[in-house]
Design an enzyme around this catalytic site. Structure first.
Site, PDB file in Angstrom:
ATOM      1  N   ARG A   7     -10.980  47.804 -11.053  1.00  0.00           N
ATOM      2  CA  ARG A   7     -11.850  46.729 -11.571  1.00  0.00           C
ATOM      3  C   ARG A   7     -12.767  46.195 -10.465  1.00  0.00           C
ATOM      4  NH1 ARG A   7      -8.970  41.094 -10.902  1.00  0.00           N
ATOM      5  NH2 ARG A   7      -7.173  41.726  -9.700  1.00  0.00           N
ATOM      6  N   GLU A  55     -15.670  36.810 -27.517  1.00  0.00           N
ATOM      7  CA  GLU A  55     -15.907  38.230 -27.247  1.00  0.00           C
ATOM      8  C   GLU A  55     -16.739  38.892 -28.334  1.00  0.00           C
ATOM      9  OE1 GLU A  55     -12.938  36.734 -27.275  1.00  0.00           O
ATOM     10  OE2 GLU A  55     -12.468  36.663 -25.130  1.00  0.00           O
ATOM     11  N   PHE A  80      -8.741  42.801 -25.422  1.00  0.00           N
ATOM     12  CA  PHE A  80      -9.648  42.185 -26.397  1.00  0.00           C
ATOM     13  C   PHE A  80     -10.564  43.206 -27.079  1.00  0.00           C
ATOM     14  CE2 PHE A  80      -9.037  38.387 -23.458  1.00  0.00           C
ATOM     15  CZ  PHE A  80      -7.939  37.947 -24.185  1.00  0.00           C
ATOM     16  N   HIS A 105      -8.030  45.273 -16.719  1.00  0.00           N
ATOM     17  CA  HIS A 105      -6.641  44.835 -16.897  1.00  0.00           C
ATOM     18  C   HIS A 105      -5.931  45.607 -18.002  1.00  0.00           C
ATOM     19  CE1 HIS A 105      -8.384  41.648 -14.490  1.00  0.00           C
ATOM     20  NE2 HIS A 105      -7.201  41.093 -14.304  1.00  0.00           N
ATOM     21  N   ASP A 113       1.346  38.484 -17.076  1.00  0.00           N
ATOM     22  CA  ASP A 113       0.833  37.831 -18.288  1.00  0.00           C
ATOM     23  C   ASP A 113       1.538  38.322 -19.553  1.00  0.00           C
ATOM     24  OD1 ASP A 113      -0.855  36.053 -17.123  1.00  0.00           O
ATOM     25  OD2 ASP A 113      -2.695  37.183 -17.500  1.00  0.00           O
TER      26      ASP A 113
END
Lengths: 304, 271
Positions: A7, A55, A80, A105, A113
């Site tokens: 990332r 989003e 998402f 991620h 998470d």
């Protein structure tokens, strides 16, 4: 070996590309510090659009912006992809608008998470969409190549990136839609993508220690998929294993299975998340929990 | 064109809607008939750079039919404007037709965005307006959304963004005909004080009492933009307008007239 999160490479690549191509704009959904688009935001503030925690609207705004000749890169968490799926499908892929998705991620190595945020289905969701190109880079260098290729492709592109630092390998030749032979071999072949390259390399060492000569092939492009390379190594080795940080349904394993279907008789096993969600934990512990460390991958292969 | 000529075009577009949906045996006449005046005003009078022979002109004004099921109204308008011939009506909703069940930018000339999944068109229009500002294009983006469509959360996400980015080159037209598939808006999902809600989201709002009165529609569309704010035209319309047995009837949302009904409608719509 030097490490860098893919990332991070994504964010740095956007900054480099931004200097070369003023049509590049970046959209984020209030995650710029995590998706690493904050570098682009600092370098080119007038070309960065925060869409807030929305989003779906981000994706269709990007669709609209692309009709003005811009090349929008949308960034958020891979999980998402499901949240804005209708927008990716109908707003972008159906009209083949020129929008890129750098979703980070991905997979269980997101870690603490927990399962609500660990995408194990995004590759499946993206592969099935007509007009979509799907990249899963395995290291920082490859990520930059994917970002550059995405900007060149006229149409939607999905780039899956991971949170944690991964080893940076020597730069390899890159061609969209082509797999990369990491190691030639003859006894069995491992097909992998993304950060699992690191762990399959460990598996290869364990298998070599057992006297085996495994081939290892990494795919940065899951769509279009290099079916010829998959068929060649399956035919050569006879035993086929796919390893991915994703559900074994709909991801790399199924791309390989589709390529091999009807082409011969093989031992074939898909290694990944077995139709299950992840959970909270340290990334290394999670890889072990889901049998995805190099040692465990080698063990699974030896017992197949 | 003068007002009389524009009214004639509206009447013809209404006939097109009846002809198309009757031939296809399917489609959405009710919510198509309610927006005819707006579409004709946009394509024949208001929008700049509209040229059927150059439908990719990058500096043209843009239109997005966010309530994409009203495609017959858009197709009729585009046809009357010269984008394609009336023979294409035979292919409405048919295999290989350019007039898909919902607007398809890849297949139909003059269609700026593919729509049909409700809530998305307004967001695409916001992106177009933002992209136009970003690239320094002096163009205006228009979109028509439905009142039923406004059940979608995305309409409000897009509205928030339109105000945040101060898109005074955007006009959102709300076709407030009061009805959706399963009943009236108030029966299905009440929008409450719709004007107050959209005003709170940051629109400069012009309310049009009769959204099927061409003069009122033209006045609203020609009103100067409010600097720094997106425009909403809150259009009170009659679903099924112009066809007596369809007017104000929920049942004509997604039902085509049969031959007898179509003949009656066309008779009512004779000049």
């Amino acid at each position: 070996m030097e490490k860098k999160a893919i990332r991070v490479a994504y964010g740095e690549s956007l900054v480099k590309l931004g200097a070369e191509n003023d049509k590049i704009v970046v959209l984020d959904a209030d995650l710029a510090q995590a998706t690493m688009t904050n570098g682009f935001k600092a370098a080119y503030p007038s070309r960065f659009y925060d869409c807030g925690i929305a989003e779906a609207n981000m994706v269709d705004m990007a669709a609209g912006m692309s009709t003005m000749g811009l090349i929008p890169f949308c960034s958020t968490f891979a999980v998402f992809a499901g949240r804005c799926y209708d927008q990716i499908r109908n707003g972008v892929c159906y009209p083949k608008f020129n929008v890129k998705f750098g979703f980070s991620h991905a997979g269980i190595t997101l870690g603490e998470d927990g399962g609500s945020h660990q995408a194990v289905e995004d590759i499946a969701l993206m592969r099935v969409l007509p007009n979509m190109t799907v990249f899963v880079p395995s290291d920082a260098n490859e990520c930059e190549q994917c970002v550059r290729a995405a900007a060149e492709i006229n149409g939607p592109v999905f780039i899956r990136t991971a949170r944690l630092p991964s080893p940076i390998y020597d730069p390899r030749p890159f061609e969209v839609g082509k797999g990369t032979v990491i190691r030639d071999g003859s006894d069995l072949v491992i097909f992998t993508c993304g950060i699992m390259l690191e762990h399959t390399l460990d598996a290869v060492e364990a298998l070599k220690a057992k006297g085996l000569n495994p081939a290892l092939v990494s795919f940065h492009t899951l769509k279009p998929f290099d079916e010829d390379l998959a068929r060649f190594y399956a035919a050569k080795c006879g035993k086929v294993f796919t390893v991915e940080e994703h559900s074994i349904i709909g991801g790399l394993g199924d791309a390989v299975a589709s390529a091999l279907c009807g082409t011969g008789s093989f031992t074939f096993r898909k290694i990944g998340l077995n139709d299950e969600f992840g959970q909270s934990g340290k990334p290394a512990d999670l890889l072990r929990e889901y049998h995805l460390t190099g040692e465990q991958i080698a063990d699974t292969i030896l017992h197949t | 064109m003068d007002i009389k000529q524009l009214q004639d075009v509206c009447r013809q577009v209404r006939r097109d809607i009846i002809i198309m949906t009757n031939k296809a045996g399917a489609g959405h006449p009710g919510g198509s008939l309610s927006i005819v005046e707006t579409l004709v005003a946009l394509y024949f009078d208001v929008m700049k750079g509209i040229d059927p022979k150059d439908d990719k002109n990058p500096d043209r004004d843009r239109f997005v039919l966010s309530k994409g099921h009203a495609a017959p109204a858009l197709y009729g308008t585009l046809c009357e404007r010269g984008y394609f011939g009336r023979e294409e009506f035979d292919g409405f909703r048919q295999l290989h037709g350019i007039l898909q069940g919902h607007p398809d930018t890849k297949k139909c000339p003059g269609v700026d965005a593919s729509t049909g999944s409700l809530g998305q068109g307004i967001s695409i229009a916001v992106g177009m307006a933002l992209g136009a500002k970003h690239t320094g294009k002096n163009l205006h983006v228009y979109t028509i959304i439905g009142d039923g469509e406004s059940d979608e959360g995305m309409v409000w996400e897009a509205s928030m963004a339109a105000a945040h980015y101060k898109l005074d080159n955007l006009t959102v037209i709300l076709d407030n005909n009061g009805m959706q598939i399963d009943g009236t808006n108030d029966q299905v999902m009440s929008l409450g004080d719709v004007r107050a809600k959209f005003a709170a989201f940051g629109y400069d709002i012009i309310e049009v009492k009769d959204g099927n009165d061409l003069t009122q529609v033209l006045d609203a569309l020609h009103a100067p933009a409010c600097p720094g704010k997106p425009r909403m035209i809150l259009l009170h319309t009659l679903k099924g307008k112009g066809v007596s047995y369809m007017e104000g009837q929920v049942g004509w949302h997604g039902k085509a007239p049969n031959n007898e009904q179509a003949a009656q409608a066309l008779k009512e719509l004779e000049g």
